[in-house]
Design a protein around this motif. Structure first.
Motif, PDB file in Angstrom:
ATOM      1  N   LEU A   1     -16.856  12.343 -14.097  1.00 35.38           N
ATOM      2  CA  LEU A   1     -16.954  12.919 -12.756  1.00 35.38           C
ATOM      3  C   LEU A   1     -16.060  12.207 -11.745  1.00 35.38           C
ATOM      4  N   ARG A   2     -16.071  10.888 -11.770  1.00 34.30           N
ATOM      5  CA  ARG A   2     -15.262  10.137 -10.801  1.00 34.30           C
ATOM      6  C   ARG A   2     -13.778  10.361 -11.056  1.00 34.30           C
TER       7      ARG A   2
ATOM      8  N   ASP B   1     -18.166  10.592  -2.423  1.00 32.48           N
ATOM      9  CA  ASP B   1     -18.252  10.253  -3.846  1.00 32.48           C
ATOM     10  C   ASP B   1     -19.402  11.014  -4.504  1.00 32.48           C
ATOM     11  N   ILE B   2     -19.085  11.885  -5.451  1.00 31.32           N
ATOM     12  CA  ILE B   2     -20.106  12.713  -6.080  1.00 31.32           C
ATOM     13  C   ILE B   2     -21.049  11.902  -6.962  1.00 31.32           C
ATOM     14  N   CYS B   3     -20.544  10.850  -7.577  1.00 28.64           N
ATOM     15  CA  CYS B   3     -21.404   9.999  -8.406  1.00 28.64           C
ATOM     16  C   CYS B   3     -22.435   9.266  -7.544  1.00 28.64           C
ATOM     17  N   PHE B   4     -22.026   8.873  -6.357  1.00 26.94           N
ATOM     18  CA  PHE B   4     -22.945   8.205  -5.436  1.00 26.94           C
ATOM     19  C   PHE B   4     -24.027   9.179  -4.984  1.00 26.94           C
ATOM     20  N   ALA B   5     -23.640  10.409  -4.665  1.00 25.54           N
ATOM     21  CA  ALA B   5     -24.610  11.415  -4.241  1.00 25.54           C
ATOM     22  C   ALA B   5     -25.617  11.693  -5.352  1.00 25.54           C
ATOM     23  N   LEU B   6     -25.146  11.822  -6.577  1.00 25.74           N
ATOM     24  CA  LEU B   6     -26.041  12.060  -7.705  1.00 25.74           C
ATOM     25  C   LEU B   6     -26.956  10.873  -7.951  1.00 25.74           C
ATOM     26  N   ALA B   7     -26.392   9.677  -7.870  1.00 15.33           N
ATOM     27  CA  ALA B   7     -27.182   8.467  -8.117  1.00 15.33           C
ATOM     28  C   ALA B   7     -28.309   8.329  -7.108  1.00 15.33           C
ATOM     29  N   GLN B   8     -28.026   8.575  -5.852  1.00 18.54           N
ATOM     30  CA  GLN B   8     -29.060   8.414  -4.837  1.00 18.54           C
ATOM     31  C   GLN B   8     -30.125   9.509  -4.956  1.00 18.54           C
ATOM     32  N   ALA B   9     -29.712  10.736  -5.231  1.00 12.66           N
ATOM     33  CA  ALA B   9     -30.688  11.812  -5.422  1.00 12.66           C
ATOM     34  C   ALA B   9     -31.553  11.544  -6.650  1.00 12.66           C
ATOM     35  N   GLU B  10     -30.974  10.861  -7.626  1.00 12.38           N
ATOM     36  CA  GLU B  10     -31.712  10.559  -8.854  1.00 12.38           C
ATOM     37  C   GLU B  10     -32.795   9.518  -8.613  1.00 12.38           C
ATOM     38  N   ILE B  11     -32.466   8.429  -7.930  1.00  6.79           N
ATOM     39  CA  ILE B  11     -33.477   7.388  -7.721  1.00  6.79           C
ATOM     40  C   ILE B  11     -34.476   7.794  -6.641  1.00  6.79           C
ATOM     41  N   GLU B  12     -34.084   8.701  -5.762  1.00  4.50           N
ATOM     42  CA  GLU B  12     -34.987   9.149  -4.705  1.00  4.50           C
ATOM     43  C   GLU B  12     -36.028  10.132  -5.223  1.00  4.50           C
TER      44      GLU B  12
ATOM     45  N   PRO C   1     -37.125  -3.276  -1.542  1.00  4.40           N
ATOM     46  CA  PRO C   1     -36.129  -4.357  -1.521  1.00  4.40           C
ATOM     47  C   PRO C   1     -35.144  -4.289  -2.686  1.00  4.40           C
ATOM     48  N   ASN C   2     -35.522  -3.566  -3.752  1.00  4.16           N
ATOM     49  CA  ASN C   2     -34.646  -3.448  -4.924  1.00  4.16           C
ATOM     50  C   ASN C   2     -33.845  -2.139  -4.915  1.00  4.16           C
ATOM     51  N   TYR C   3     -33.845  -1.479  -3.778  1.00  6.96           N
ATOM     52  CA  TYR C   3     -33.201  -0.167  -3.684  1.00  6.96           C
ATOM     53  C   TYR C   3     -31.714  -0.233  -4.023  1.00  6.96           C
ATOM     54  N   GLU C   4     -31.028  -1.197  -3.467  1.00  5.75           N
ATOM     55  CA  GLU C   4     -29.585  -1.306  -3.687  1.00  5.75           C
ATOM     56  C   GLU C   4     -29.238  -1.578  -5.155  1.00  5.75           C
ATOM     57  N   SER C   5     -29.967  -2.467  -5.780  1.00  4.51           N
ATOM     58  CA  SER C   5     -29.674  -2.783  -7.184  1.00  4.51           C
ATOM     59  C   SER C   5     -29.945  -1.579  -8.079  1.00  4.51           C
ATOM     60  N   SER C   6     -30.992  -0.833  -7.782  1.00 12.11           N
ATOM     61  CA  SER C   6     -31.295   0.369  -8.553  1.00 12.11           C
ATOM     62  C   SER C   6     -30.220   1.430  -8.345  1.00 12.11           C
ATOM     63  N   LEU C   7     -29.763   1.574  -7.117  1.00  9.36           N
ATOM     64  CA  LEU C   7     -28.719   2.537  -6.807  1.00  9.36           C
ATOM     65  C   LEU C   7     -27.410   2.170  -7.504  1.00  9.36           C
ATOM     66  N   LYS C   8     -27.054   0.895  -7.455  1.00 11.90           N
ATOM     67  CA  LYS C   8     -25.818   0.434  -8.083  1.00 11.90           C
ATOM     68  C   LYS C   8     -25.868   0.646  -9.594  1.00 11.90           C
ATOM     69  N   ARG C   9     -27.000   0.342 -10.199  1.00 14.73           N
ATOM     70  CA  ARG C   9     -27.145   0.493 -11.650  1.00 14.73           C
ATOM     71  C   ARG C   9     -27.020   1.970 -12.060  1.00 14.73           C
ATOM     72  N   THR C  10     -27.656   2.835 -11.301  1.00 13.64           N
ATOM     73  CA  THR C  10     -27.599   4.267 -11.602  1.00 13.64           C
ATOM     74  C   THR C  10     -26.187   4.811 -11.393  1.00 13.64           C
ATOM     75  N   TYR C  11     -25.541   4.370 -10.332  1.00 16.75           N
ATOM     76  CA  TYR C  11     -24.182   4.799 -10.033  1.00 16.75           C
ATOM     77  C   TYR C  11     -23.230   4.400 -11.165  1.00 16.75           C
ATOM     78  N   ARG C  12     -23.331   3.176 -11.626  1.00 19.58           N
ATOM     79  CA  ARG C  12     -22.457   2.696 -12.694  1.00 19.58           C
ATOM     80  C   ARG C  12     -22.703   3.458 -13.987  1.00 19.58           C
ATOM     81  N   ARG C  13     -23.960   3.772 -14.257  1.00 24.16           N
ATOM     82  CA  ARG C  13     -24.280   4.521 -15.480  1.00 24.16           C
ATOM     83  C   ARG C  13     -23.657   5.920 -15.435  1.00 24.16           C
ATOM     84  N   ILE C  14     -23.774   6.593 -14.303  1.00 25.06           N
ATOM     85  CA  ILE C  14     -23.208   7.936 -14.178  1.00 25.06           C
ATOM     86  C   ILE C  14     -21.688   7.893 -14.325  1.00 25.06           C
ATOM     87  N   CYS C  15     -21.064   6.908 -13.706  1.00 25.17           N
ATOM     88  CA  CYS C  15     -19.604   6.781 -13.779  1.00 25.17           C
ATOM     89  C   CYS C  15     -19.133   6.481 -15.195  1.00 25.17           C
ATOM     90  N   SER C  16     -19.908   5.694 -15.928  1.00 31.39           N
ATOM     91  CA  SER C  16     -19.494   5.292 -17.271  1.00 31.39           C
ATOM     92  C   SER C  16     -19.753   6.372 -18.322  1.00 31.39           C
TER      93      SER C  16
END
Length: 214
Positions: free
Chosen positions: A203-204, A93-104, A184-199
Motif C-alpha cells: 500500500l505505501r 498516509d493510507i497505512c496510518f489511516a488503516l492502522a489507527q482505525a484498526e486499533i480504535e 499510555p500505550n497508544y503510540e506504541s500500539s499504533l506504530k506496531r500496527t502501522y509497521r505490520r501493514i506496511c510490511s
C-alpha cells in the motif's frame, strides 16, 4: 512524284515510331489488376480511452486496500475506493489511516464505532455514549462518510505544517498538547500496527508511486 513518295515514307515511319512508343509505355507502366484493393488511410481516434499510468496505479491501490479490509475485518463497511480517494485528496498516509482505525475499532466493527459508523472514534471521549456522539454530529450513516472529517482533524489539529505521522507515533497530541487517546500505550500500539501493514502489503509503495505518476 518523288516528293509524294517521301511524304508517304515519313508518315509511315512516324506511325511506326508512335506505335513503338505506345507499346513501350504500356510495358513500363502496367495497370494494376482489378482485384487489387485500394490502399485505405487508417485514422486513429484520439478520443479512444486508454488508462493512464496513474489510473492503473490507483485501481491497484483500491483493490489492495479492499483486500486488506476484507481479509482483516470482513464485517467492516469501509471501502477502499473512499479511503484511497480521501487519502489522495488530502495527501494522507493510507497505512496510518488503516492502522489507527484498526486499533480504535477494528475498522469500525467494534465498540462505539459500530453504532456511530466512525472507525476512528473522533469525538469518543471517555464516558461519552454512542447516542451522545450521534447527537453531537460525530455519527454517520456510513463509515466512508467519516474518513474526510478524521483526516482533516488530524491534519489541522495534530500535524499542522511541521509535524509528520512519525511524530504522532511517538507522541500523539494536538498542537496544544492534548492526547488523542488516554491509553499510555497508544503510540506504541499504533506504530506496531502501522509497521505490520506496511510490511505485509504494498500500500505505501503504491501510494508513493501514485504521487509520482499524477
Amino acid at each position: 512524284m518523288f516528293h509524294n513518295l517521301t511524304n508517304k515514307v515519313t508518315v509511315l515511319l512516324t506511325g511506326v515510331i508512335l506505335s513503338f512508343l505506345s507499346v513501350y509505355a504500356m510495358s513500363a507502366h502496367p495497370e494494376l489488376p482489378n482485384n487489387v484493393p485500394a490502399i485505405q488511410t487508417v485514422q486513429v481516434d484520439s478520443t479512444d480511452s486508454v488508462p493512464s499510468l496513474s489510473d492503473s496505479i490507483r485501481a491497484e491501490l483500491v483493490n489492495e486496500t479492499n483486500q486488506y479490509i476484507s481479509q482483516s475485518f470482513p464485517k467492516s463497511k469501509l471501502t477502499g475506493e473512499a479511503l484511497v480517494a480521501a487519502c489522495e485528496k488530502h495527501d494522507f498516509d493510507i497505512c496510518f489511516a488503516l492502522a489507527q482505525a484498526e486499533i480504535e475499532s477494528g475498522l469500525g466493527t467494534a465498540g462505539k464505532a459500530k453504532r456511530t459508523n466512525s472507525p476512528w472514534n473522533v469525538g469518543a471521549y471517555d464516558g461519552r455514549s454512542a447516542q451522545t456522539m450521534n447527537k453531537l454530529g460525530y455519527g454517520y450513516s456510513h463509515p466512508d462518510q467519516s474518513i474526510e472529517p478524521y483526516i482533516e482533524l488530524v491534519k489541522t489539529k495534530y500535524l499542522g505544517t511541521k509535524r509528520t505521522i512519525h511524530d504522532l507515533m511517538r507522541r500523539y497530541t494536538t498542537l496544544s498538547g492534548h492526547r488523542y487517546a488516554s491509553d499510555p500505550n497508544y503510540e506504541s500500539s499504533l506504530k506496531r500496527t502501522y509497521r505490520r501493514i506496511c510490511s505485509k502489503t504494498t500500500l505505501r509503495d503504491l501510494q508513493d508511486s501514485l504521487k509520482r505518476a499524477v
